[in-house]
Design a protein around this motif. Structure first.
Motif, PDB file in Angstrom:
ATOM      1  N   ILE A 182      -1.714   9.400  14.885  1.00 19.50           N
ATOM      2  CA  ILE A 182      -1.817   7.991  13.817  1.00 19.50           C
ATOM      3  C   ILE A 182      -0.249   8.584  12.921  1.00 19.50           C
ATOM      4  O   ILE A 182       0.152   6.822  12.500  1.00 19.50           O
ATOM      5  CB  ILE A 182      -2.385   9.341  13.003  1.00 19.50           C
ATOM      6  N   ALA A 183       0.580   8.972  13.224  1.00 19.03           N
ATOM      7  CA  ALA A 183       2.470   8.848  12.441  1.00 19.03           C
ATOM      8  C   ALA A 183       2.753   7.852  13.167  1.00 19.03           C
ATOM      9  O   ALA A 183       3.094   7.207  12.149  1.00 19.03           O
ATOM     10  CB  ALA A 183       2.479  10.313  12.989  1.00 19.03           C
ATOM     11  N   ARG A 184       2.098   7.621  14.885  1.00 18.34           N
ATOM     12  CA  ARG A 184       3.133   5.987  15.522  1.00 18.34           C
ATOM     13  C   ARG A 184       2.468   5.138  14.988  1.00 18.34           C
ATOM     14  O   ARG A 184       3.517   4.367  14.793  1.00 18.34           O
ATOM     15  CB  ARG A 184       2.925   6.478  16.780  1.00 18.34           C
ATOM     16  N   ALA A 185       1.445   4.596  14.161  1.00 12.79           N
ATOM     17  CA  ALA A 185       0.858   3.613  14.234  1.00 12.79           C
ATOM     18  C   ALA A 185       1.613   3.234  12.669  1.00 12.79           C
ATOM     19  O   ALA A 185       1.241   2.440  12.981  1.00 12.79           O
ATOM     20  CB  ALA A 185      -0.768   3.740  13.719  1.00 12.79           C
ATOM     21  N   VAL A 186       1.602   4.097  12.494  1.00  6.49           N
ATOM     22  CA  VAL A 186       1.994   3.998  11.039  1.00  6.49           C
ATOM     23  C   VAL A 186       3.854   3.691  10.499  1.00  6.49           C
ATOM     24  O   VAL A 186       4.122   3.825   9.630  1.00  6.49           O
ATOM     25  CB  VAL A 186       1.665   4.964   9.490  1.00  6.49           C
ATOM     26  N   GLY A 187       4.761   4.239  11.579  1.00  7.55           N
ATOM     27  CA  GLY A 187       6.001   4.358  11.975  1.00  7.55           C
ATOM     28  C   GLY A 187       6.194   6.049  10.801  1.00  7.55           C
ATOM     29  O   GLY A 187       7.511   5.544  10.952  1.00  7.55           O
ATOM     30  N   LEU A 188       5.580   7.044  11.392  1.00  8.00           N
ATOM     31  CA  LEU A 188       6.009   8.038  10.476  1.00  8.00           C
ATOM     32  C   LEU A 188       5.945   9.372  11.842  1.00  8.00           C
ATOM     33  O   LEU A 188       5.660   8.638  12.826  1.00  8.00           O
ATOM     34  CB  LEU A 188       4.989   8.654   9.128  1.00  8.00           C
ATOM     35  N   THR A 189       6.949  10.190  11.351  1.00  8.71           N
ATOM     36  CA  THR A 189       6.442  11.398  11.750  1.00  8.71           C
ATOM     37  C   THR A 189       5.367  12.325  11.712  1.00  8.71           C
ATOM     38  O   THR A 189       4.749  12.269  11.143  1.00  8.71           O
ATOM     39  CB  THR A 189       7.408  12.372  11.445  1.00  8.71           C
ATOM     40  N   GLU A 190       5.039  13.295  12.553  1.00  8.60           N
ATOM     41  CA  GLU A 190       3.980  13.738  12.561  1.00  8.60           C
ATOM     42  C   GLU A 190       3.928  14.501  10.908  1.00  8.60           C
ATOM     43  O   GLU A 190       3.202  14.813  10.374  1.00  8.60           O
ATOM     44  CB  GLU A 190       3.175  14.942  13.343  1.00  8.60           C
ATOM     45  N   GLY A 191       5.336  15.216  10.872  1.00  7.29           N
ATOM     46  CA  GLY A 191       5.667  16.459   9.314  1.00  7.29           C
ATOM     47  C   GLY A 191       4.961  15.224   8.180  1.00  7.29           C
ATOM     48  O   GLY A 191       4.452  15.468   7.670  1.00  7.29           O
ATOM     49  N   ALA A 192       5.818  13.685   8.323  1.00  7.90           N
ATOM     50  CA  ALA A 192       5.539  13.168   7.114  1.00  7.90           C
ATOM     51  C   ALA A 192       3.784  13.008   6.590  1.00  7.90           C
ATOM     52  O   ALA A 192       3.315  12.512   5.808  1.00  7.90           O
ATOM     53  CB  ALA A 192       5.981  11.841   7.091  1.00  7.90           C
ATOM     54  N   LYS A 205       0.924  -1.382   0.032  1.00  9.71           N
ATOM     55  CA  LYS A 205       0.181   0.156  -0.308  1.00  9.71           C
ATOM     56  C   LYS A 205       0.391   1.192   0.156  1.00  9.71           C
ATOM     57  O   LYS A 205       1.912   0.612   0.602  1.00  9.71           O
ATOM     58  CB  LYS A 205      -0.609   0.297   1.449  1.00  9.71           C
ATOM     59  N   SER A 206       0.064   2.232  -0.386  1.00 12.34           N
ATOM     60  CA  SER A 206       1.041   3.091  -0.651  1.00 12.34           C
ATOM     61  C   SER A 206       1.363   4.586   0.769  1.00 12.34           C
ATOM     62  O   SER A 206       0.233   3.649   2.034  1.00 12.34           O
ATOM     63  CB  SER A 206      -0.164   4.033  -1.299  1.00 12.34           C
ATOM     64  N   THR A 207       1.762   4.853   1.250  1.00 12.11           N
ATOM     65  CA  THR A 207       2.393   5.715   2.285  1.00 12.11           C
ATOM     66  C   THR A 207       0.525   6.637   2.928  1.00 12.11           C
ATOM     67  O   THR A 207      -0.085   5.842   3.750  1.00 12.11           O
ATOM     68  CB  THR A 207       2.883   6.927   2.466  1.00 12.11           C
ATOM     69  N   LYS A 208       0.222   6.516   2.011  1.00 14.23           N
ATOM     70  CA  LYS A 208      -1.204   7.531   2.211  1.00 14.23           C
ATOM     71  C   LYS A 208      -2.576   6.540   2.601  1.00 14.23           C
ATOM     72  O   LYS A 208      -2.972   7.133   3.622  1.00 14.23           O
ATOM     73  CB  LYS A 208      -1.460   8.464   1.279  1.00 14.23           C
ATOM     74  N   GLU A 209      -2.007   5.909   2.135  1.00 10.21           N
ATOM     75  CA  GLU A 209      -3.386   4.567   2.341  1.00 10.21           C
ATOM     76  C   GLU A 209      -2.939   3.884   3.598  1.00 10.21           C
ATOM     77  O   GLU A 209      -4.327   3.460   3.876  1.00 10.21           O
ATOM     78  CB  GLU A 209      -3.266   3.777   1.138  1.00 10.21           C
ATOM     79  N   LYS A 210      -2.102   4.366   4.018  1.00  7.93           N
ATOM     80  CA  LYS A 210      -1.628   2.851   5.141  1.00  7.93           C
ATOM     81  C   LYS A 210      -1.942   3.899   6.359  1.00  7.93           C
ATOM     82  O   LYS A 210      -2.455   4.084   6.980  1.00  7.93           O
ATOM     83  CB  LYS A 210      -0.596   3.175   5.334  1.00  7.93           C
ATOM     84  N   ILE A 211      -1.720   5.491   6.601  1.00  3.90           N
ATOM     85  CA  ILE A 211      -2.260   6.457   6.983  1.00  3.90           C
ATOM     86  C   ILE A 211      -3.634   7.024   6.790  1.00  3.90           C
ATOM     87  O   ILE A 211      -4.218   6.618   8.598  1.00  3.90           O
ATOM     88  CB  ILE A 211      -1.695   8.243   6.180  1.00  3.90           C
ATOM     89  N   PHE A 212      -4.536   6.341   6.257  1.00  5.32           N
ATOM     90  CA  PHE A 212      -5.676   7.296   5.980  1.00  5.32           C
ATOM     91  C   PHE A 212      -6.677   5.185   6.330  1.00  5.32           C
ATOM     92  O   PHE A 212      -7.332   5.355   7.546  1.00  5.32           O
ATOM     93  CB  PHE A 212      -6.247   6.253   4.636  1.00  5.32           C
ATOM     94  N   ASP A 213      -5.706   3.862   6.459  1.00  4.06           N
ATOM     95  CA  ASP A 213      -6.342   3.368   7.387  1.00  4.06           C
ATOM     96  C   ASP A 213      -6.099   2.539   8.799  1.00  4.06           C
ATOM     97  O   ASP A 213      -7.441   2.258   9.324  1.00  4.06           O
ATOM     98  CB  ASP A 213      -5.258   1.651   6.665  1.00  4.06           C
TER      99      ASP A 213
END
Length: 230
Positions: free
Chosen positions: A49-59, A22-30
């Protein structure tokens, strides 16, 4: 006309799908849907949400300007799933001409059966419904959306469908509004039983059998007199 993946994503509100992962945007969405369903919209931050996907808030903000924009994308996704003419996953040629083409191409039973069929195939709808119910009386925006798009609009849209079927002689003479209200009342009950009361312990084989029987009975009731079973 065939929509591009990018156009389809805009149409439904869901991020564009890519081959493989899945794309990063789709992972954030899910991830947002899962967290909102667990804790409620107000109980989840962009940081969560960022933590759940393993991203920073900025991402996350590179894909969604705000948490409210994520909510808007969820609304758009629901709309694209519930209203057939807005969906991108229908069989090729079936809805290319819109509602008129669907009425010409499909029987009443086929049209009605398509509604629970695609709902059963999309587990995100159950999570999103839970979000709506949690926030119904806490979040004015969600409450307004729930009443407008999930309670009032389905009857309006289905009335248009039955009116077109009536004009083409594909159903017996009736009050399209009354029939639409009857069918949507059944679908609301079906949806609540399937995805809310029995969430996590559904017997999908039994659900499918019972749904097919109910849809068939409903379609039989409104067939033109000459086409009804004796």
């Amino acid at each position: 006309m065939i929509m591009t993946v990018k156009q389809a994503a805009r149409k439904t509100g869901r991020p564009a799908k890519v081959p493989g992962d899945k794309s990063t945007k789709e992972k954030i969405f899910d991830a947002a849907i899962e967290l909102f369903a667990e804790r409620g919209y107000d109980g989840v931050s962009v940081r969560d949400i960022a933590r759940a996907v393993g991203l920073t808030e900025g991402a996350v903000y590179k894909h969604f300007a705000s948490k409210d924009e994520i909510l808007d994308s969820i609304f758009a996704y629901v709309e694209g799933r519930i209203y057939p003419q807005a969906r991108e996953d229908v069989p090729s040629g079936t809805l290319e001409g819109g509602l008129d083409a669907m009425v010409e191409a499909l029987s009443l039973e086929e049209i009605l059966a398509s509604v629970p069929k695609f709902m059963l195939a999309d587990q995100n709808l159950a999570r999103i419904t839970r979000i709506m119910l949690i926030e119904l009386y806490h979040n004015e925006k969600i409450g307004d959306y729930f009443r407008r798009e999930l309670m009032e609009r389905p009857i309006d849209e289905t009335e248009v469908l039955f009116t077109k079927l009536l004009e083409r002689g594909k159903i017996r003479p009736c009050d399209p509004r009354a029939v639409a209200t009857m069918f949507i009342s059944y679908m609301v009950s079906w949806y609540f039983q399937t995805f809310i009361l029995n969430y996590g312990r559904q017997d999908f084989d039994r659900i499918e059998r019972e749904t097919v029987a109910q849809i068939r009975l409903f379609a039989e009731m409104f067939k033109p007199d000459g086409e009804r079973s004796s």
